[in-house]
Design a protein around this motif. Structure first.
Motif, PDB file in Angstrom:
ATOM      1  N   ASN A  86       0.821  -1.211   0.000  1.00  0.00           N
ATOM      2  CA  ASN A  86       0.000   0.000   0.000  1.00  0.00           C
ATOM      3  C   ASN A  86       0.856   1.263   0.000  1.00  0.00           C
ATOM      4  O   ASN A  86       0.500   2.268  -0.623  1.00  0.00           O
ATOM      5  CB  ASN A  86      -0.944  -0.003   1.199  1.00  0.00           C
ATOM      6  N   LEU A  87       1.988   1.211   0.699  1.00  0.00           N
ATOM      7  CA  LEU A  87       2.897   2.354   0.668  1.00  0.00           C
ATOM      8  C   LEU A  87       3.410   2.569  -0.757  1.00  0.00           C
ATOM      9  O   LEU A  87       3.517   3.710  -1.230  1.00  0.00           O
ATOM     10  CB  LEU A  87       4.057   2.136   1.637  1.00  0.00           C
ATOM     11  N   GLY A  88       3.706   1.475  -1.461  1.00  0.00           N
ATOM     12  CA  GLY A  88       4.153   1.596  -2.851  1.00  0.00           C
ATOM     13  C   GLY A  88       3.101   2.247  -3.729  1.00  0.00           C
ATOM     14  O   GLY A  88       3.406   3.085  -4.584  1.00  0.00           O
ATOM     15  N   ILE A  89       1.823   1.878  -3.522  1.00  0.00           N
ATOM     16  CA  ILE A  89       0.732   2.476  -4.309  1.00  0.00           C
ATOM     17  C   ILE A  89       0.643   3.973  -4.059  1.00  0.00           C
ATOM     18  O   ILE A  89       0.517   4.778  -4.997  1.00  0.00           O
ATOM     19  CB  ILE A  89      -0.601   1.784  -3.960  1.00  0.00           C
ATOM     20  N   VAL A  90       0.697   4.379  -2.778  1.00  0.00           N
ATOM     21  CA  VAL A  90       0.594   5.805  -2.438  1.00  0.00           C
ATOM     22  C   VAL A  90       1.779   6.572  -3.003  1.00  0.00           C
ATOM     23  O   VAL A  90       1.622   7.664  -3.576  1.00  0.00           O
ATOM     24  CB  VAL A  90       0.488   5.984  -0.909  1.00  0.00           C
ATOM     25  N   HIS A 137       4.070  -7.323  -7.364  1.00  0.00           N
ATOM     26  CA  HIS A 137       4.600  -7.310  -8.733  1.00  0.00           C
ATOM     27  C   HIS A 137       3.653  -6.584  -9.678  1.00  0.00           C
ATOM     28  O   HIS A 137       4.097  -5.840 -10.563  1.00  0.00           O
ATOM     29  CB  HIS A 137       4.843  -8.744  -9.211  1.00  0.00           C
ATOM     30  N   TYR A 138       2.350  -6.783  -9.478  1.00  0.00           N
ATOM     31  CA  TYR A 138       1.378  -6.065 -10.312  1.00  0.00           C
ATOM     32  C   TYR A 138       1.470  -4.550 -10.059  1.00  0.00           C
ATOM     33  O   TYR A 138       1.500  -3.757 -11.007  1.00  0.00           O
ATOM     34  CB  TYR A 138      -0.049  -6.540 -10.023  1.00  0.00           C
ATOM     35  N   GLY A 139       1.562  -4.146  -8.783  1.00  0.00           N
ATOM     36  CA  GLY A 139       1.652  -2.722  -8.465  1.00  0.00           C
ATOM     37  C   GLY A 139       2.894  -2.076  -9.055  1.00  0.00           C
ATOM     38  O   GLY A 139       2.839  -0.974  -9.611  1.00  0.00           O
ATOM     39  N   LEU A 140       4.044  -2.764  -8.957  1.00  0.00           N
ATOM     40  CA  LEU A 140       5.273  -2.231  -9.540  1.00  0.00           C
ATOM     41  C   LEU A 140       5.164  -2.193 -11.060  1.00  0.00           C
ATOM     42  O   LEU A 140       5.669  -1.271 -11.716  1.00  0.00           O
ATOM     43  CB  LEU A 140       6.471  -3.079  -9.096  1.00  0.00           C
ATOM     44  N   GLY A 141       4.472  -3.189 -11.632  1.00  0.00           N
ATOM     45  CA  GLY A 141       4.258  -3.185 -13.083  1.00  0.00           C
ATOM     46  C   GLY A 141       3.476  -1.968 -13.544  1.00  0.00           C
ATOM     47  O   GLY A 141       3.807  -1.348 -14.562  1.00  0.00           O
ATOM     48  N   THR A 142       2.420  -1.590 -12.796  1.00  0.00           N
ATOM     49  CA  THR A 142       1.635  -0.408 -13.182  1.00  0.00           C
ATOM     50  C   THR A 142       2.475   0.866 -13.071  1.00  0.00           C
ATOM     51  O   THR A 142       2.282   1.811 -13.846  1.00  0.00           O
ATOM     52  CB  THR A 142       0.383  -0.271 -12.300  1.00  0.00           C
ATOM     53  N   TYR A 143       3.413   0.885 -12.109  1.00  0.00           N
ATOM     54  CA  TYR A 143       4.305   2.042 -11.973  1.00  0.00           C
ATOM     55  C   TYR A 143       5.161   2.195 -13.234  1.00  0.00           C
ATOM     56  O   TYR A 143       5.236   3.278 -13.826  1.00  0.00           O
ATOM     57  CB  TYR A 143       5.185   1.852 -10.740  1.00  0.00           C
ATOM     58  N   TYR A 144       5.810   1.099 -13.689  1.00  0.00           N
ATOM     59  CA  TYR A 144       6.611   1.175 -14.917  1.00  0.00           C
ATOM     60  C   TYR A 144       5.725   1.439 -16.137  1.00  0.00           C
ATOM     61  O   TYR A 144       6.132   2.131 -17.077  1.00  0.00           O
ATOM     62  CB  TYR A 144       7.376  -0.132 -15.099  1.00  0.00           C
ATOM     63  N   VAL A 173       8.695   4.209  -4.089  1.00  0.00           N
ATOM     64  CA  VAL A 173       8.007   3.124  -4.800  1.00  0.00           C
ATOM     65  C   VAL A 173       8.915   1.898  -4.872  1.00  0.00           C
ATOM     66  O   VAL A 173       8.537   0.784  -4.468  1.00  0.00           O
ATOM     67  CB  VAL A 173       7.595   3.558  -6.225  1.00  0.00           C
ATOM     68  N   ILE A 174      10.112   2.075  -5.395  1.00  0.00           N
ATOM     69  CA  ILE A 174      11.040   0.951  -5.591  1.00  0.00           C
ATOM     70  C   ILE A 174      11.386   0.308  -4.254  1.00  0.00           C
ATOM     71  O   ILE A 174      11.358  -0.923  -4.101  1.00  0.00           O
ATOM     72  CB  ILE A 174      12.321   1.425  -6.305  1.00  0.00           C
TER      73      ILE A 174
END
Length: 621
Positions: free
Chosen positions: A430-434, A462-469, A444-445
């Motif tokens: 959740n911290l990564g999403i915010v 992995h899905y959340g990091l994928g949406t970031y890239y 994020v990373i």
């Protein structure tokens, strides 16, 4: 009988079969299709009224064929604000899709100028909802029972869910705007003051760029609604979607008591209506929920229709528990149990109770924004009982979930949740999403890398990091993360869909098609099927297989008419086939509906540039 549309005509009633008004000469057949049958409220009853409403006979159009009885609202004044309101009502009825909301099409909004008049009338035609409004129904039938209230509240919230999904809110919910239809279902009508939630509107109500001491910053937001039903923020011109919940709650106070709100007393300290003693058929859990809907501040009310529907599912069980705890047998048993428990607690739980007390004091200090004091209470609780750190971490995690209006505050809460329990994978996710939303790349990373170290099967991370890239258009890196998510969870439809989309952007259309077909086979959810069919249509379009593309895109539209990208792609295909009328309607939906998909903005820019080149005067710079 036919009525003349001209509000200045002194003799508006005419025989049924003539073509022009006998008194003023205005055509009685409006736009070669509409004939006014009767007024739905007396003409000239209120000289200050700026609208008239008629039951009409509509011969139909190519978009709405077949003669039928409908309703037409006529705006008599050319005030820019009033014209904006009726235009907004037309847009809302076109974009909100629900069987219990009046339907209207693009051809149902037009202007008409009576003979020998400079008056321009704005006309809005919509389907007629047959039935009796709840204000009239209550006068005849009296207050409703709790079982009926629960059923009606669920129906209305489901209608509101469609309104809010279309990014509108109604702003005038009250018994007289709710119709009990002949089939027993409720309908919501009168979208005359409905408002669309746009970034411009949000900027206005938040005071963006303006003087914080003035209402709505430097902007003026019109105050609309009905006294006693409209919440305080709406009276101040700063309505939000949760304002509809306040009006809904007050509507049910009237339905449950059969008493006009103006005749109910008000608590002088809280401003709340005192109504429960007038509704003895309602138990406390349901009454508490109605009062929660009518809380003074929007943040104190349920935050979405989904939350309300979930709460309504739980209410019957809560009522059973309430009735049980009020019984004599339960009270006697509870008293005996309490005595036994007291003896046990005295010897076994004194220290944990002290720690629990310190945690509760810390929570109160946090709620009062005394952050340093809160930390002192929490640290003291952990010294007494180290297990308290899990409770504190959960407290901050839940505050992070609720901080939908402040991403910076949500980030702080998730960081504190991790401070007290650094083994919770969900806190890192959740911290990564915010951090992604506030564009804090190192955060994020770091958040996702720590989450991956804690759990090797963290497909959500992995899905959340994928949406970031993906958002950064680093499609190779996004592809790697989506593939890892799918490898961990072959049922991760959301990752399968996004990987299919990335493959289209990379030009690998065959792989994109295979992924979309795989996803369709794995889900029965219509909305997920719709987006996967959209990807199929998109890939086929890029392969210039236009017939297949059209078939898949129409299927996607049938499953989920709200998805903007489907309309954009369908507009392209329809244009290729020379179906320009339907293509323009699809482009209109593409341009008007909300979307966060980056390719939609590219397609919108393309069509706007084409329009600019062909008709430069139609688009202002």
């Amino acid at each position: 009988m036919s009525y003349c549309i001209n509000p200045l005509c002194e003799q508006r009633q005419n025989p049924k079969d003539i073509e022009e008004c006998l008194f003023c000469g205005t055509s009685l057949l409006i736009n070669n299709r509409i004939r006014l049958i009767k007024p739905l409220r007396p003409l000239n009853e209120n000289p200050f009224s700026y609208t008239e409403v008629f039951e009409v006979e509509d011969a139909g159009t190519q978009w709405n064929p077949g003669s039928k009885q409908r309703v037409m609202k006529v705006l008599k004044l050319n005030s820019p604000k009033l014209v904006e309101l009726i235009e907004r009502e037309s847009l809302s009825l076109r974009l909100i899709h629900h069987p219990n909301i009046p339907k209207s099409t693009l051809d149902d909004f037009f202007t008409f100028v009576p003979v020998n008049s400079s008056l321009t009338l704005h006309c809005l035609v919509m389907d007629k909802i047959e039935g009796q409004n709840l204000e009239q129904w209550i006068e005849s039938n009296g207050r409703i029972l709790q079982s009926q209230a629960l059923e009606w509240l669920k129906e209305l919230v489901e209608i509101l869910a469609a309104v809010h999904r279309a990014n509108f809110f109604h702003r005038d919910i009250k018994p007289s705007n709710i119709i009990l239809q002949l089939n027993g279902q409720l309908a919501l009508v009168d979208f005359g003051v409905a408002r669309r939630v746009t970034s411009t509107y949000l900027a206005k109500i938040s005071g963006s760029g303006g003087d914080s001491t003035s209402r709505g910053g430097k902007y003026e937001i019109t105050s609309v609604g009905t006294p006693r039903y409209s919440p305080p923020e709406q009276t101040d011109g700063q309505a939000v979607p949760q304002s509809d919940f306040y009006a809904l709650g007050r509507t049910f106070v009237h339905l449950l008591t059969a008493i006009q709100l103006i005749d109910l007393p008000t608590d002088k300290q809280t401003g709340r209506l005192i109504w429960r003693n007038k509704a003895p058929q309602i138990d406390k859990p349901f009454a508490d929920f109605i009062d929660e809907l009518t809380a003074p501040l929007p943040g104190q009310r349920p935050q979405s229709t989904e939350v309300i529907l979930q709460r309504l599912k739980l209410l019957p069980q809560q009522s059973k528990i309430y009735r049980l705890t009020r019984s004599k047998t339960f009270r006697v048993s509870a008293a005996i149990g309490f005595m036994i428990l007291t003896v046990f607690v005295t010897f076994k739980v004194l220290l944990p109770l002290r720690a629990k007390y310190l945690v509760s004091q810390g929570e109160k200090a946090e709620a009062a924004n005394n952050f340093q004091t809160a930390q002192e209470f929490f640290d003291s609780a952990i010294k007494i009982n180290p297990q308290a750190r899990y409770t504190i971490s959960k407290f901050y995690f839940e505050k992070g979930l609720r901080s939908t209006n402040s991403l910076e505050l949500a980030k702080r809460y998730y960081e504190l949740a991790i401070k007290y329990n650094d083994t919770n994978v969900e806190s890192y996710n959740n911290l990564g999403i915010v951090c992604k939303k506030i564009q804090d790349s190192p955060c994020v990373i770091d958040s996702y890398e720590k989450a991956f170290k804690l759990s090797s099967d963290n497909w959500e991370g992995h899905y959340g990091l994928g949406t970031y890239y993906d958002e950064l258009m680093k499609y190779d890196l996004a592809e790697q993360q989506y593939q890892l998510a799918i490898k961990i969870n072959r049922q991760a439809i959301i990752a399968i869909n996004n990987l299919s989309r990335v493959k289209i952007l990379q030009g690998d259309y065959n792989t994109a098609i295979s992924l979309a077909q795989e996803g369709i086979q794995k889900t029965t959810n219509p909305r997920w099927q719709a987006v996967l069919y959209k990807n199929l249509g998109w890939a086929k379009f890029e392969q210039k297989k236009y017939s297949e593309a059209k078939r898949y895109l129409e299927k996607a539209k049938e499953l989920d008419i709200q998805r903007t990208s489907t309309h954009c792609l369908l507009a392209k295909v329809q244009g290729i086939f020379g179906d320009f009328d339907n293509s323009w309607l699809s482009w209109e939906a593409c341009l008007l509906t909300e979307s966060r998909e980056p390719e939609v903005f590219i397609w919108r820019a393309e069509i706007i540039e084409r329009i600019r080149q062909k008709a430069p005067n139609l688009i202002e710079d």
